[in-house]
Motif scaffolding. Sequence first.
Motif, mmCIF file in Angstrom:
data_model
loop_
_atom_site.group_PDB
_atom_site.id
_atom_site.type_symbol
_atom_site.label_atom_id
_atom_site.label_comp_id
_atom_site.label_asym_id
_atom_site.label_seq_id
_atom_site.Cartn_x
_atom_site.Cartn_y
_atom_site.Cartn_z
ATOM 1 N N HIS A 28 -5.342 -8.135 11.338
ATOM 2 C CA HIS A 28 -5.384 -7.126 12.406
ATOM 3 C C HIS A 28 -4.559 -5.873 12.117
ATOM 4 O O HIS A 28 -4.800 -4.842 12.764
ATOM 5 N N HIS A 29 -3.597 -5.946 11.211
ATOM 6 C CA HIS A 29 -2.675 -4.806 11.035
ATOM 7 C C HIS A 29 -2.645 -4.252 9.616
ATOM 8 O O HIS A 29 -2.023 -3.213 9.404
ATOM 9 N N SER A 30 -3.265 -4.940 8.662
ATOM 10 C CA SER A 30 -3.159 -4.478 7.275
ATOM 11 C C SER A 30 -3.844 -3.130 7.082
ATOM 12 O O SER A 30 -3.410 -2.320 6.259
ATOM 13 N N GLU A 31 -4.916 -2.885 7.838
ATOM 14 C CA GLU A 31 -5.614 -1.609 7.686
ATOM 15 C C GLU A 31 -4.711 -0.440 8.071
ATOM 16 O O GLU A 31 -4.754 0.624 7.455
ATOM 17 N N ALA A 32 -3.893 -0.639 9.102
ATOM 18 C CA ALA A 32 -2.981 0.433 9.528
ATOM 19 C C ALA A 32 -1.945 0.737 8.455
ATOM 20 O O ALA A 32 -1.524 1.888 8.291
ATOM 21 N N PHE A 33 -1.513 -0.312 7.717
ATOM 22 C CA PHE A 33 -0.506 -0.125 6.662
ATOM 23 C C PHE A 33 -1.144 0.023 5.289
ATOM 24 O O PHE A 33 -0.518 -0.280 4.273
ATOM 25 N N ALA A 34 -2.412 0.471 5.267
ATOM 26 C CA ALA A 34 -3.118 0.585 3.990
ATOM 27 C C ALA A 34 -2.442 1.581 3.061
ATOM 28 O O ALA A 34 -2.574 1.481 1.831
ATOM 29 N N TRP A 35 -1.699 2.543 3.616
ATOM 30 C CA TRP A 35 -0.982 3.512 2.773
ATOM 31 C C TRP A 35 0.161 2.842 2.015
ATOM 32 O O TRP A 35 0.508 3.260 0.920
ATOM 33 N N TRP A 36 0.746 1.808 2.613
ATOM 34 C CA TRP A 36 1.902 1.154 1.995
ATOM 35 C C TRP A 36 1.699 -0.366 2.008
ATOM 36 O O TRP A 36 2.406 -1.076 2.742
ATOM 37 N N PRO A 37 0.770 -0.887 1.228
ATOM 38 C CA PRO A 37 0.560 -2.343 1.245
ATOM 39 C C PRO A 37 1.784 -3.117 0.771
ATOM 40 O O PRO A 37 2.037 -4.236 1.210
ATOM 41 N N ALA A 72 -4.655 1.995 17.286
ATOM 42 C CA ALA A 72 -3.425 2.549 17.867
ATOM 43 C C ALA A 72 -2.261 2.491 16.888
ATOM 44 O O ALA A 72 -1.460 3.428 16.799
ATOM 45 N N LEU A 73 -2.142 1.398 16.139
ATOM 46 C CA LEU A 73 -1.035 1.278 15.193
ATOM 47 C C LEU A 73 -1.155 2.326 14.091
ATOM 48 O O LEU A 73 -0.158 2.950 13.706
ATOM 49 N N LYS A 74 -2.344 2.530 13.606
ATOM 50 C CA LYS A 74 -2.547 3.547 12.566
ATOM 51 C C LYS A 74 -2.216 4.938 13.109
ATOM 52 O O LYS A 74 -1.582 5.750 12.420
#
Length: 1109
Positions: free
Chosen positions: A725-734, A642-644
């Motif tokens: 739990h959330h790093s994958e969603a922010f994979a575009w901007w680590p 959902a976050l992604k």
Amino acid sequence: MCRPHTVSGKINLALLKEEMKTSIPEEWKVFLKSDRVARMVHSGGCSASDFRDVFKKNIEKRVRSLPEIDGLSKETVLSSWLAKYDAIYRGEEDLCKQPNRMALSAVSELILSKEQLYEMFQQILGIKKLEHQLIYNACQLDNGDEQAAQIRRELDGRLQLAEQMARERKFPKFVTREMENMYIEELRSSVNLLMANLESLPVSKGGPEFKLQKLKRSQNSAFLDIGDENEVQLSKSDVVLSFTLEIVIMEVQGLKSVAPNRIVYCTMEVEGGEKLQTDQAEASRPQWGTQGDFTTTHPRPVVKVKLFTESTGVLALEDKELGRVVLYPTSNSPKSPDLHKMIVPKNSQDSDLKIKLAVRMDKPPHMKHSLKCNSVIMKSFLFQVSQYTFAMCSYREKKSEPQELMQLEGYTVDYTAPHTGLQGGRMFFNAVKEGDTVIFASDDEQDRILWVQAMYRATGQSYKPVPASQAQKMNLKGGNANTDISPLYTDRGQKHGMDEFISANPCKFDHASLFRLLQRQTLDHRLNDSYSCLGWFSPGQVFVLDEYCARYGVRGCHRHLCYLDELIEYSENGSVIDPTLLHYSFAFCASHVHGNRPDGIGTVSVEEKERFEEIKDRLSSLLENQISHFRYCFPFGRPEGALKATLSLLERVLMKDIATPIPAEEVKKVVRKCLEKAALINYTRLTEYAKIEETMNQATPARKLEEVLHLAELCIEVLQQNEEHHSEAFAWWPELLAEHAEKFLSLYSVDMDSALEAQPQDSWDSFPLFQLLNNALRNDTLLCNGKFHKHLQEIFVPMVVRYIDLMESSIAQSIHRGLEQESWQPVNNGSATSEDLFWKLDALQMFVFDLHWPEPEFAHHLEQRLKLMATDMIEACVKRTRIAFELKLQKTNKSTDFRIPSYLCTMFNVLVDAKKQTAKLCILDGGQEQQYHSKIDDLIDETVKEIISLLVSKVVSVLEGVLSKLSRYDEGTFFSSLVSFTKPGMDLADTYIMFVRQNQDILREKVNEEMYIEKLFDQWYSNSMKVICMWLADRLDVQLHIYQLKTLIKIVKKTYRDFRLQGVMEGTLNSKTYDTVHSRLTVEEATVSVTDAGGLQGITMKDSDEEEG
């Protein structure tokens, strides 16, 4: 897009709680007790599968970290854990109920029947069952023909409204004026599409084939094209009907003309078709129950049934006919058996002969009505060719083609007053088309009403004919005569206040507003059911909403704008809405407003554009708020993905139009701003949870440090959960997630600095805080040596340096005091002082090592300093030990009573232990440090050599004392003359040998290093042989006294044997010195054996295994 049953069902929460706390404490503490999860469950966004997935991930992490076990695979362990979880979740007492509960809750996710949809929307709209039944019956919802006619009327009404709008130029306000004509075309196209869909439907499913040529309708025609010259007309030869008849002969009554035992039977036929016969029966019981099935093309067939008896005459060719009956059935004829009077031959005794039979004639699906209309004397039938083509046909008996045919398209039917001069009927109605009038008549009022209703459905006219008597009643009540009300339910509807809804004209309503209300109430019902739907409608709800929009022309953009508005409102109020659902609706509206629809450019009203911009702003604010609260809107990464999807939707919302992508930097800027807010929100809520503000204001320094340490654990847990739990969603901007973490930690640093400043000077209780934070940060590639990490190092660098300085001073003082007061009692591998020294040095180095200082240069500096400090401390200890050893050794005696004291062995062991400890405490690879370590090693080795030399010198001096005593027996001395009169024993040799052996045992027992013992023994043996050799060399020209010879032989032989047993090598044992001594003593022994053979008393240099020790 619906997900499994939520956790709000009937679960034994007490059992679940206790089982989870016992079996999976981490799952209970971290996940199930989380207030974020509780809020998500209450908002309907968390399902049982979410709980199971999170548990599965946690268990997989734990199981994968375990070592491999022979015979037990990790998959088996994982499956066992999941089975235990399922058992805990269901509860043992609920196992039998589970299938039924799931079956009931899954019904709404299936394709529902019409009755189930009625029931669902009664609940949604709050309609009582009685109200629904009144509307259902009054609007004839169970009559497919009526519903098809109603759709035709509605579509015709929509076309008329479009025409009216085009004539009056009353259009909605569009973004461009050119869209006005386009809007009319859209209305026409949508209606034509529905017309084509309706036309493509079969008239009736499963019925017999109706061989009529279907009329071809133009898809591009705007209206019904009544009277189009190019329209294909029906001809009489095109109409071929197929009727099914069932004739059941039951019995014959009143048969008297034949004997009771005679055989009778019946025949039946449809004129023009085959003939069938019943079984035979006795005249006394003429009963059959036989059925005959026929098929005919005559709408008005003639059925003949005859009764025969078998002829008894020899010459009779045919059986005798007893009676007959001729019937003219229709599809409206009674279906039940009935008695019919039979026609009998002349002079027959059976004047009252009757036959009981039933004739059932099925109405073809295409035949909508059939009654006798006496304006055309023949029987009239109403046929439906397709959904838009109807025809009135009149047939004569036994004819398959109609006598007359009239297509009803374009006609308007209505009741008329009685016409004088016309015969054949009492109740009249007519059909009018462009001035042409066709008058029909029926026998009674009920027949007329049925005919008018059937033709009203067929013509598709908007005007609803009302009988004059009913119209007068409605006018008296102020009603509208143009209503679509079933007369049977008019009074009941008025009684319950439903007449307004029953008689409503759908074309006169604002369906856009009604749909918005319908969709809102449906969504409200959906979000409150037992499924975690996240805003997605069930298939049945989608079907109804789609049908409403298509049937009543609700614009797609309006539909999705309303949907977005409702979803955003629910989301703002705490409900969990799937961002993918928001994305779909927003993308549809955006493509519509920006003119990039996949089906081409459509009309865009000003209202739609303004509403879209308003919703776009609201959606943007909502998404930014959700990203700022991502830990609470998407706890533990739930709903999955959902976050992604939210971030993807935000990028779409930020686009100026659907085709132009937004620069990545702009999206990044917005996300960075959201994450900055998220850091403040997360830390504020964390401090509220830990109640840190109350503690920091009033607590003692120790309590403050304890709270800050606890807060650090919570902060690390938050960062770890974000990463997991959330790093994958922010994979575009680590890097943005790293900036968020830095901002979060910078807020923590304020409380941390405050607590550290409150600590007393030279307090080392804060080092666990550094270790906790540093261990978490140094393993994170993005946070290691980041802003907070460097700040942490800057705070603790002076503390670490100060601590090492104080520890160095303390250790130096402890060495000085300890060695001054040292009793040199053995403690472990050395003395009390050495053990304390090495433990402190090792503990200090381990402390610094456990800090895992992240900055390489300072870490190297710390290591170098500790190694050099250890070297200096060990050097001081070694030197002081060497001095103490020499002083202690000097105080011992030099007689054969000398036994090496244990404190000398302890000192020796201190040096041995120092040698071992330097390998661990002083080694630092490369450069001057390596050289410095070599120096301490050399110092220890040199000191050990000196101690060995001192000890060897001590024990050799004892030998020298023995040899000094033997010197008294040299020739020419006073003692030598006395010895000639006395015979001294071997006590001197025995005491020396005992001295050697006992000291060897002491060294073996109390010195810890074998190599140093071997060196000591080698040197002891060699020096002993040298001393003896030198003593003999001094008496080279003098013959040894017999006592001297016996003592030396025993000492040399025992020394050789003892040192060989102690492991002295052969090369050392058989040195030249030993050979010289051996040779001299052998020669002396030979000389004595010549002069005084019995003087040696069996003592000889020869080896003998039997010689006593």
